[in-house]
Every structure is written in structure tokens, then in C-alpha cells.
Write an enzyme that holds these catalytic residues in place. Structure first.
Site, PDB file in Angstrom:
ATOM      1  CB  CYS A   3      65.625  27.159  49.624  1.00 20.67           C
ATOM      2  SG  CYS A   3      66.667  28.567  49.347  1.00 20.67           S
ATOM      3  NE  ARG A   9      63.497  28.241  52.738  1.00 22.14           N
ATOM      4  CZ  ARG A   9      62.541  27.827  51.911  1.00 22.14           C
ATOM      5  NH1 ARG A   9      61.773  26.949  52.668  1.00 22.14           N
ATOM      6  NH2 ARG A   9      62.256  28.280  51.096  1.00 22.14           N
ATOM      7  CG  ASP A 117      61.079  31.372  52.673  1.00 16.75           C
ATOM      8  OD1 ASP A 117      62.050  32.213  53.123  1.00 16.75           O
ATOM      9  OD2 ASP A 117      60.651  31.459  51.449  1.00 16.75           O
TER      10      ASP A 117
END
Ligand code: 4NP
Length: 149
Positions: A3, A9, A117
Site C-alpha cells: 500500500c 492496509r 485508504d
């Protein structure tokens, strides 16, 4: 698992996928395309979301994606389209490119859906992200076990 920051994440994705695979056959890791969080523990909200599902990701530490990862790892799953562009820009050949997939394409083929996100979003964003990653990691784990274990 890649990420942007490697604190929200991809640490969840690493923990979730690792929990679904036999440890003696697979190495699961994560990284960020950015350098802000090198050496940092995952975001407290990701640690808490994992803990809600009896998963401990608190020992992970942030690292930045590096070009040698293309050779070290067989599959590179990115969380969103922006990560995809950043990682593809680091590839040096088609073998590298072929390893890179937007993770939710394993669930929704060719749709290029982002794992959102949650960093600046609502608290329950982490639970939503956990659910998305858990669902797709079931598919990935089944596929990897069928192919390699
Ligand atoms: P992640 O979320 O890419 O899921 O780890 C982010 C964490 C931190 C930042 C951006 C995204 N940041 O700008 O510091």
C-alpha cells in the site's frame, strides 16, 4: 502486500493472508511505496481491527517496497490503482510486471476496485477494509494452496 504507507492496509493484508496459509510453505510480507513509516508499527486502528478478529499484527514494522522484492516474491498484491502505478513504474521487465495485481481483482476480475485508504477516514473504515481483505484473502489462499502447497 503493498500500500502507500505500510501502516494501515498492507499490514492487515499480510496478517490476514499469513493466517490462512501453512507457515512452512509460504512467506507473506508487506511494504509501502512511501518512506514515511519505515520501522513503524502498524496504525493503532489496524492493530485494533485485527485484534477484533483474534489476529495480532503488532509485531510488524513498516518497510518500503524495493526493486529486489520483484525477485524475492512470486506475487505482488497492491491495494489500489495508485499503488499499482507506483509499483509498475519500478518494474524492469515483463516478468516483474506480471507479478503485480490489484488485490481486489481476485474477487472482482478486471474491475480494478481499490481497497480504500482508511488513514484519514472514519474509524469503522478499518473494519470495512478488514472485511474486504478477509474475503479476498480466502480466494487468494485457496488459489495459492491449490497451486503450491
Ligand atoms: P496505508 O495508509 O497506505 O493503508 O498504510 C496510509 C498511511 C499513512 C499515509 C498514507 C496512507 N501517510 O500519508 O502517512
Amino acid at each position: 502486500m503493498v500500500c502507500l504507507g505500510n501502516i494501515c492496509r498492507s499490514p492487515l493484508a499480510e496478517g490476514i493472508l499469513a493466517s490462512k496459509l501453512p507457515k512452512n510453505k509460504f512467506t507473506v510480507a508487506s511494504a509501502g511505496t512511501g518512506s514515511w513509516h519505515i520501522g513503524h508499527a502498524p496504525d493503532a486502528r489496524s492493530i485494533a481491527a485485527a485484534k477484533n478478529h483474534n489476529l495480532d499484527i503488532s509485531n510488524q514494522r513498516g518497510r518500503q517496497f524495493k526493486t529486489t522484492d520483484f525477485d524475492t516474491y512470486d506475487y505482488i498484491y497492491v491495494m489500489d490503482n495508485s499503488n499499482y502505478t507506483d509499483v509498475i513504474n519500478l518494474t524492469e521487465n515483463t516478468a516483474h510486471k506480471d507479478k503485480v495485481q490489484i488485490i481486489l481483482n481476485e474477487l472482482y476480475p478486471n474491475e480494478n476496485v481499490d481497497v480504500p485508504d482508511p488513514y484519514f477516514g472514519m474509524t469503522n473504515g478499518f473494519e470495512i477494509v478488514y472485511g474486504m481483505l478477509d474475503e479476498v484473502c480466502d480466494i487468494i489462499a485457496d488459489k495459492l494452496i491449490a497451486k503450491h502447497a
